[in-house]
Design an enzyme around this catalytic site. Sequence first.
Site, PDB file in Angstrom:
ATOM      1  N   GLU A  10      32.241  -1.463  90.406  1.00 60.25           N
ATOM      2  CA  GLU A  10      32.649  -1.665  89.155  1.00 60.25           C
ATOM      3  C   GLU A  10      31.972  -2.192  88.152  1.00 60.25           C
ATOM      4  O   GLU A  10      32.187  -3.397  87.704  1.00 60.25           O
ATOM      5  CB  GLU A  10      34.000  -2.446  89.477  1.00 60.25           C
TER       6      GLU A  10
ATOM      7  N   GLU B 292      38.051   2.781  96.468  1.00 64.89           N
ATOM      8  CA  GLU B 292      38.756   1.707  96.518  1.00 64.89           C
ATOM      9  C   GLU B 292      40.057   2.290  95.975  1.00 64.89           C
ATOM     10  O   GLU B 292      40.219   2.918  95.021  1.00 64.89           O
ATOM     11  CB  GLU B 292      38.570   0.539  95.586  1.00 64.89           C
TER      12      GLU B 292
END
Length: 557
Positions: free
Chosen positions: A193, A341
């Site tokens: 991320e 995720e």
Amino acid sequence: MQNQIKNKIHVMKMFKHLLLTIVIFLINFLEVNAQKNIEINVQQKGEVFDHYWSKAVGAGRANEALRAGWLEQLEQVQKKCGFEYVRFHGLFHDDMFPVIEERGKIVYNWQYIDDVFDRMLDLNVRPFVELAFLPTSMAAENSKTVFWWKAKITPADDSFEKWHDLVKAFTQHCVDRYGIEEVRTWYFEVWNEPNLYPLFWDGTKSQYFELYKQSALAVKSVDNSLKIGGPSTSNFVPDSRFDGEVTDDKASENVFNTDDINALEWHGVWIEDFLKYCKKEKLPVDFVSTHPYPTDYAFNPETGKGKGLTRFVHSTKLDLEWLNRTIAKSDYPNAEIHLTEWNTSPSSRDDMHDRLPAAAYIVKTNLDCIGLTKSLAFWTFTDIFEEKGGASSIFHGGFGMINFQGLVKPSYHAYRMLHQLGDQKLYKDDFLFVSKKTSDGAIVALAYNYPQEYENAVPSGTDKREEGTIKKMNFSLKGLNAGAMFEIEVLDKDYGNIYNFWEAMGKPEPPTREEIKVMKSYANTMKKIFVNADENGVLTIDREITPWSVVLIKQVN
């Protein structure tokens, strides 16, 4: 005048609510009555599908994998849920000691990583390698950190050259230790991320792209067939907050004021820019990764920023369709898609992670998204997870499908049941999926009740949401052997729902050893019923499914 406008708005809202109520009633009425005529011939050739939900699962950080409890739970979910890969943070963090300075020289040390990988492979689980974070010697002198364990995220001027050398040496070591044929089955993902500035990456978008470049060149220099991918970005968004070099939070303010976030156009983060950059630099992209949580910000579901910004149950499918279109029209149309995720929310303190509705959401979303991705990695398999440090309660809304004490949650049963499906789809509607196993022809079906009235928001927070409309399941399987036996296994508010059981016990904190034994037995006990096909080889299932329940129907002879 203002009062008149307010009254008109109020009337319009009431009319909208009434109309929505009527629509929901009609849908439910039609669903119930449509089910009365379902007949499925099990002798038909089904449509082959992939168990992509069992491909990968997440965990916290590499160092946690050195614990006995973590390994025991991994062994359990591998056997019962079939997970093939595990992804976690912190592979190059200082607590894994990948880089050691001795007498002014850099020495690579792989002992801790080897121990983790060796034990995983012994359990038939491969690493989905996340290349992160920066060892101290490669980070800026005053690097920012993330998590209580202080992962370093600020690159120095010379970080990229050192990073290239580290990744190359690590990749070569993996090939030397495990063999090229084994490592060719792995995935190497660059960072986690990086768009969340300065949470996970205290640098610019361009700097991340340079990090990807050096990682790709390093991995491919060892063997060109090894798989590299990114950009591993966070949630889809409906605005331009990530369009620039760093996050512009002001660009997201409008989303907090909209009446219906599901009416907005959501898109993946950095993905188009990433693919254009890789084309320009002639870089490989074997897979594209991102995290399609069905929410906007990672939030406290009780108060705070992002409260109520939970998208509807169809959001993951819409995001995957956007991603497939984007990749298809890029210069990398054959790149695999890996969602590394995913959960009901990106908050590790969301009570819904411990509760029954999460199971229905998991089953529905995974069945709806068949054929759209190579993996959808549930975050995470265990509550042995310390991004925010240890939790004060044994049930604290942690991501895991198993809690710290080894108590399985409804999310665990959802994956266990999905894993038992066959590999041919015979029938699917909005709450029934019937499959057949190619190996022996056995029939396995999954039914679930995700109540229609809750489809506009994924379950989150402390609202148990165990209420809702009961669904009627009425279908027949034809073409079976006379007397064929089926087991019906039910996960509902009274079976396998460990949180409610713990609550009824008075929420012992911490539970005694004997209490844990009792809770483990309860958590693993499903309601089971056995039924048989008639003399004509027909099995008729006629029963109600309570809200948020999941029902597994499998042939046992």
